[in-house]
Design a protein around this motif. Structure first.
Motif, PDB file in Angstrom:
ATOM      1  N   HIS A 115       0.680   5.238   1.642  1.00  0.00           N
ATOM      2  CA  HIS A 115      -0.048   6.039   2.629  1.00  0.00           C
ATOM      3  C   HIS A 115      -0.555   7.293   1.924  1.00  0.00           C
ATOM      4  O   HIS A 115       0.254   8.111   1.485  1.00  0.00           O
ATOM      5  CB  HIS A 115       0.844   6.415   3.807  1.00  0.00           C
TER       6      HIS A 115
ATOM      7  N   GLU B  87       7.342   5.214   8.100  1.00  0.00           N
ATOM      8  CA  GLU B  87       6.960   4.019   8.853  1.00  0.00           C
ATOM      9  C   GLU B  87       8.217   3.189   9.070  1.00  0.00           C
ATOM     10  O   GLU B  87       9.147   3.259   8.266  1.00  0.00           O
ATOM     11  CB  GLU B  87       5.928   3.229   8.033  1.00  0.00           C
TER      12      GLU B  87
ATOM     13  N   HIS C 161       4.892   0.395  -0.047  1.00  0.00           N
ATOM     14  CA  HIS C 161       5.692  -0.712   0.487  1.00  0.00           C
ATOM     15  C   HIS C 161       4.928  -2.022   0.476  1.00  0.00           C
ATOM     16  O   HIS C 161       3.715  -2.049   0.694  1.00  0.00           O
ATOM     17  CB  HIS C 161       6.219  -0.399   1.886  1.00  0.00           C
TER      18      HIS C 161
ATOM     19  N   HIS D 203       0.831  -1.213   0.000  1.00  0.00           N
ATOM     20  CA  HIS D 203       0.000   0.000   0.000  1.00  0.00           C
ATOM     21  C   HIS D 203       0.859   1.253   0.000  1.00  0.00           C
ATOM     22  O   HIS D 203       2.044   1.224   0.338  1.00  0.00           O
ATOM     23  CB  HIS D 203      -0.927  -0.003   1.224  1.00  0.00           C
TER      24      HIS D 203
HETATM   25 FE   LIG Z   1       2.360   1.229   5.701  1.00  0.00          FE
END
Ligand SMILES: [Fe+2]
Ligand SMILES: O=P(O)(O)OC[C@H]1O[C@](O)(CO)[C@@H](O)[C@@H]1O
Length: 192
Positions: free
Chosen positions: A97, A103, A141, A95
């Motif tokens: 963001h 992250e 990622h 996905h």
């Molecule tokens: Fe993520």
């Protein structure tokens, strides 16, 4: 829609029991089967056959009770089973963001790869127990199991970041991770 509930929590410690595969206190859990990964594998026929042949669990996600809301810092542990479909290693959906934010992942057990794509460039980070993988804002990622045992990692991410799965379906991830001589062979992305 978020799979997480949005109830504020007090300061706390959270215990991870690796043998039992639990977090305590626990939050939501999620299981992704092969049928949940439509459009992601290069070999669509192999994907259809795997769905018809028992629709195996590809990965599961257990979360702490920390909610997915702005300024909170939720955590989850993802475990990807070993396997291939049409020669492509089992992986997460992946996905972006929508509200670009960074992250981190921490490898816990098994061998994995962290594939990152910003729409132009691709990066691949090998993940073993103790490796911290950093995803800067704006890098989609996906995680891949490149070993022959389950691959588990801890994710810590901003609660307001959101999950855009459509971005990956539309743009791909730059590379695909196939089963190769040393566990993984990275090849150019080809539409699923
Ligand atoms: Fe993520
Ligand atoms: O959200 P995906 O792409 O299915 O991957 C699962 C992992 O990614 C996360 O969304 C965090 O980035 C967690 O829920 C989990 O660690």
């Amino acid at each position: 829609m978020s799979q997480y509930h949005a109830v504020p929590v007090p300061p706390m410690s959270i215990r991870f029991d690796q043998a039992a595969g639990t977090l305590s206190p626990e939050g939501p859990t999620l299981t992704r089967r092969m049928s949940d990964l439509e459009g992601l594998f290069r070999d669509h026929e192999a994907w259809e056959k795997a769905v018809a042949d028992g629709d195996p669990v590809v990965y599961s996600v257990i979360s702490s009770p920390v909610p997915e809301i702005d300024r909170e810092l939720p955590q989850s542990i993802t475990t990807i089973q070993p396997g291939t479909t049409g020669g492509e290693l089992w992986m997460t959906k992946g996905h972006q963001h929508p509200n670009h934010q960074g992250e981190i992942y921490l490898g816990i057990s098994g061998r994995g790869g962290l594939l990152m794509f910003d729409g132009t460039e691709t990066r691949w980070v090998e993940m073993t127990p103790g490796t911290i993988g950093y995803m800067p804002p704006g890098w989609a990622h996906r995680s891949v199991n490149i070993g022959d045992e389950p691959y588990s990692f801890l994710a810590v991410y901003p609660g307001g970041a959101g999950h855009d799965y459509g971005w990956v379906l539309e743009h791909g991830m730059g590379l695909r991770a196939l089963s190769g001589a040393d566990g993984v062979e990275l090849v150019d992305y080809v539409e699923g």
